[in-house]
Structures are given as C-alpha cells and as structure tokens.
Design a protein around this motif. Structure first.
Motif, PDB file in Angstrom:
ATOM      1  N   SER A 143       0.821  -1.207   0.000  1.00 43.44           N
ATOM      2  CA  SER A 143       0.000   0.000   0.000  1.00 43.44           C
ATOM      3  C   SER A 143       0.860   1.264   0.000  1.00 43.44           C
ATOM      4  CB  SER A 143      -0.916   0.003   1.224  1.00 43.44           C
ATOM      5  OG  SER A 143      -1.614   1.213   1.324  1.00 43.44           O
ATOM      6  N   LEU A 144       1.868   1.307   0.848  1.00 46.63           N
ATOM      7  CA  LEU A 144       2.738   2.474   0.905  1.00 46.63           C
ATOM      8  C   LEU A 144       3.544   2.641  -0.385  1.00 46.63           C
ATOM      9  CD1 LEU A 144       3.975   2.279   4.585  1.00 46.63           C
ATOM     10  CD2 LEU A 144       2.333   3.895   3.615  1.00 46.63           C
TER      11      LEU A 144
ATOM     12  N   GLN B   1       1.206   4.053  -3.053  1.00 42.53           N
ATOM     13  CA  GLN B   1       0.943   5.464  -2.789  1.00 42.53           C
ATOM     14  C   GLN B   1       2.137   6.318  -3.200  1.00 42.53           C
ATOM     15  OE1 GLN B   1      -0.647   6.423   1.117  1.00 42.53           O
ATOM     16  NE2 GLN B   1      -1.530   4.384   1.244  1.00 42.53           N
ATOM     17  N   HIS B   2       3.325   5.807  -2.955  1.00 40.71           N
ATOM     18  CA  HIS B   2       4.535   6.549  -3.338  1.00 40.71           C
ATOM     19  C   HIS B   2       4.685   6.616  -4.863  1.00 40.71           C
ATOM     20  CE1 HIS B   2       8.543   8.175  -2.968  1.00 40.71           C
ATOM     21  NE2 HIS B   2       9.004   7.236  -3.791  1.00 40.71           N
TER      22      HIS B   2
ATOM     23  N   ASN C 184       2.344   9.057  -6.471  1.00 41.86           N
ATOM     24  CA  ASN C 184       2.520  10.418  -5.943  1.00 41.86           C
ATOM     25  C   ASN C 184       1.347  10.855  -5.049  1.00 41.86           C
ATOM     26  OD1 ASN C 184       5.032  10.856  -7.152  1.00 41.86           O
ATOM     27  ND2 ASN C 184       4.033  11.432  -9.079  1.00 41.86           N
ATOM     28  N   LEU C 185       0.823   9.904  -4.281  1.00 41.71           N
ATOM     29  CA  LEU C 185      -0.249  10.237  -3.346  1.00 41.71           C
ATOM     30  C   LEU C 185       0.294  10.474  -1.932  1.00 41.71           C
ATOM     31  CD1 LEU C 185      -2.873   7.593  -4.479  1.00 41.71           C
ATOM     32  CD2 LEU C 185      -2.832  10.023  -5.010  1.00 41.71           C
ATOM     33  N   TRP C 186       1.562  10.103  -1.733  1.00 42.54           N
ATOM     34  CA  TRP C 186       2.147  10.217  -0.404  1.00 42.54           C
ATOM     35  C   TRP C 186       3.526  10.761  -0.479  1.00 42.54           C
ATOM     36  CZ3 TRP C 186       5.627   6.371   1.954  1.00 42.54           C
ATOM     37  CH2 TRP C 186       5.882   6.646   3.294  1.00 42.54           C
TER      38      TRP C 186
END
Length: 58
Positions: free
Chosen positions: A48-49, A52-53, A56-58
């Motif tokens: 998940s992380l 997201q990376h 470009n969501l995190w």
C-alpha cells in the motif's frame, strides 16, 4: 458533511464489531487464521505504501 458522516458511520461499525468480539475465544479457536492475518499485515502495508509513493499520493 457527507465525508464526516461517512467516517463517523465507519467508526461506529468498527466499534460495534470490536465490542461483540470475544478475544479469548478468538485466540483459542482460530490461532492459524489469526497468525495468517498477522503475517499478511506487513506485506499489505508495504504494498500500500509503495503504490501510494509510486502514484505520488504520499
């Protein structure tokens, strides 16, 4: 208001599930599924992380 209301209802549903769970019975009768869930937890977190990376969501 709908965003806040949806979060509130999710929290209420999770609390209801948690309050109706007998932890002692859960651990004694389902140790293998519980272990599998605990084993999958880090993998799902990492994927998940990572996504997201990459998005470009995190």
């Amino acid at each position: 208001p709908l965003k806040w209301l949806s979060k509130f209802f999710i929290v209420m549903a999770m609390a209801a599930v948690g309050l109706n769970t007998n932890i002692v019975k859960l651990v004694t009768t389902s140790s293998k599924p519980l272990g599998l869930g605990l084993g999958c937890w880090p993998g799902i977190t990492v994927v998940s992380l990572l996504l997201q990376h990459l998005l470009n969501l995190w």
